[in-house]
Design a protein around this motif. Structure first.
Motif, PDB file in Angstrom:
ATOM      1  N   GLN A  24      39.598  27.563  30.398  1.00  0.00           N
ATOM      2  CA  GLN A  24      40.214  28.424  31.402  1.00  0.00           C
ATOM      3  C   GLN A  24      39.177  28.983  32.366  1.00  0.00           C
ATOM      4  O   GLN A  24      38.081  29.369  31.964  1.00  0.00           O
ATOM      5  CB  GLN A  24      40.967  29.576  30.721  1.00  0.00           C
ATOM      6  N   ALA A  25      39.541  29.052  33.631  1.00  0.00           N
ATOM      7  CA  ALA A  25      38.677  29.629  34.655  1.00  0.00           C
ATOM      8  C   ALA A  25      38.699  31.155  34.534  1.00  0.00           C
ATOM      9  O   ALA A  25      39.674  31.727  34.020  1.00  0.00           O
ATOM     10  CB  ALA A  25      39.169  29.212  36.033  1.00  0.00           C
ATOM     11  N   PRO A  26      37.654  31.840  35.008  1.00  0.00           N
ATOM     12  CA  PRO A  26      37.647  33.306  34.978  1.00  0.00           C
ATOM     13  C   PRO A  26      38.826  33.858  35.784  1.00  0.00           C
ATOM     14  O   PRO A  26      39.146  33.334  36.857  1.00  0.00           O
ATOM     15  CB  PRO A  26      36.318  33.684  35.638  1.00  0.00           C
ATOM     16  N   THR A  27      39.453  34.895  35.277  1.00  0.00           N
ATOM     17  CA  THR A  27      40.644  35.447  35.931  1.00  0.00           C
ATOM     18  C   THR A  27      40.339  36.028  37.301  1.00  0.00           C
ATOM     19  O   THR A  27      41.198  36.026  38.180  1.00  0.00           O
ATOM     20  CB  THR A  27      41.302  36.531  35.056  1.00  0.00           C
ATOM     21  N   GLY A  31      32.571  34.137  37.545  1.00  0.00           N
ATOM     22  CA  GLY A  31      32.119  34.339  36.175  1.00  0.00           C
ATOM     23  C   GLY A  31      31.493  33.084  35.620  1.00  0.00           C
ATOM     24  O   GLY A  31      31.136  32.166  36.357  1.00  0.00           O
ATOM     25  N   LYS A  32      31.378  33.048  34.296  1.00  0.00           N
ATOM     26  CA  LYS A  32      30.787  31.890  33.648  1.00  0.00           C
ATOM     27  C   LYS A  32      31.364  31.735  32.250  1.00  0.00           C
ATOM     28  O   LYS A  32      31.896  32.678  31.668  1.00  0.00           O
ATOM     29  CB  LYS A  32      29.270  32.004  33.588  1.00  0.00           C
ATOM     30  N   THR A  33      31.246  30.523  31.737  1.00  0.00           N
ATOM     31  CA  THR A  33      31.665  30.208  30.381  1.00  0.00           C
ATOM     32  C   THR A  33      30.480  29.565  29.680  1.00  0.00           C
ATOM     33  O   THR A  33      29.872  28.637  30.207  1.00  0.00           O
ATOM     34  CB  THR A  33      32.865  29.245  30.382  1.00  0.00           C
ATOM     35  N   ILE A  34      30.151  30.073  28.505  1.00  0.00           N
ATOM     36  CA  ILE A  34      29.043  29.543  27.716  1.00  0.00           C
ATOM     37  C   ILE A  34      29.642  28.848  26.497  1.00  0.00           C
ATOM     38  O   ILE A  34      30.390  29.457  25.732  1.00  0.00           O
ATOM     39  CB  ILE A  34      28.091  30.670  27.278  1.00  0.00           C
ATOM     40  N   ILE A  35      29.325  27.569  26.333  1.00  0.00           N
ATOM     41  CA  ILE A  35      29.842  26.783  25.217  1.00  0.00           C
ATOM     42  C   ILE A  35      28.759  26.697  24.141  1.00  0.00           C
ATOM     43  O   ILE A  35      27.619  26.340  24.420  1.00  0.00           O
ATOM     44  CB  ILE A  35      30.220  25.354  25.670  1.00  0.00           C
ATOM     45  N   CYS A  49      33.581  37.449  33.006  1.00  0.00           N
ATOM     46  CA  CYS A  49      34.125  37.587  34.355  1.00  0.00           C
ATOM     47  C   CYS A  49      33.293  38.609  35.117  1.00  0.00           C
ATOM     48  O   CYS A  49      32.783  39.567  34.542  1.00  0.00           O
ATOM     49  CB  CYS A  49      35.579  38.061  34.313  1.00  0.00           C
ATOM     50  N   SER A  50      33.180  38.388  36.404  1.00  0.00           N
ATOM     51  CA  SER A  50      32.482  39.361  37.240  1.00  0.00           C
ATOM     52  C   SER A  50      33.318  39.582  38.500  1.00  0.00           C
ATOM     53  O   SER A  50      34.270  38.853  38.776  1.00  0.00           O
ATOM     54  CB  SER A  50      31.080  38.864  37.602  1.00  0.00           C
ATOM     55  N   GLU A  51      32.964  40.619  39.221  1.00  0.00           N
ATOM     56  CA  GLU A  51      33.710  40.969  40.436  1.00  0.00           C
ATOM     57  C   GLU A  51      32.761  40.895  41.610  1.00  0.00           C
ATOM     58  O   GLU A  51      31.660  41.444  41.571  1.00  0.00           O
ATOM     59  CB  GLU A  51      34.258  42.389  40.302  1.00  0.00           C
ATOM     60  N   LYS A  52      33.166  40.185  42.649  1.00  0.00           N
ATOM     61  CA  LYS A  52      32.324  40.071  43.824  1.00  0.00           C
ATOM     62  C   LYS A  52      32.470  41.347  44.642  1.00  0.00           C
ATOM     63  O   LYS A  52      33.561  41.803  44.930  1.00  0.00           O
ATOM     64  CB  LYS A  52      32.758  38.865  44.663  1.00  0.00           C
TER      65      LYS A  52
END
Length: 53
Positions: A24-27, A31-35, A49-52
């Motif tokens: 899933q993409a960040p809402t 953001g980023k996803t670490i596997i 998730c982060s906010e611009k």
């Protein structure tokens, strides 16, 4: 040959034990996803998730 993707949609897909799962993409859209991997298989996904501003 094995299973094929039946439609083209932007994203990241993991295949584990023959099963395909979309990551899933960040809402917020940022953001980023670490596997994490164990014994050459994906085991965990951490979503940040982060906010611009």
């Amino acid at each position: 040959m094995g299973k094929q993707l039946q439609y083209l949609q932007d994203g990241i897909y993991l295949v584990k034990d023959g099963q395909m799962k979309k990551v899933q993409a960040p809402t917020t859209g940022f953001g980023k996803t670490i596997i994490s991997w164990e014994s050459n298989k994906p085991t965990r996904a951490v979503h940040e998730c982060s906010e611009k501003l």
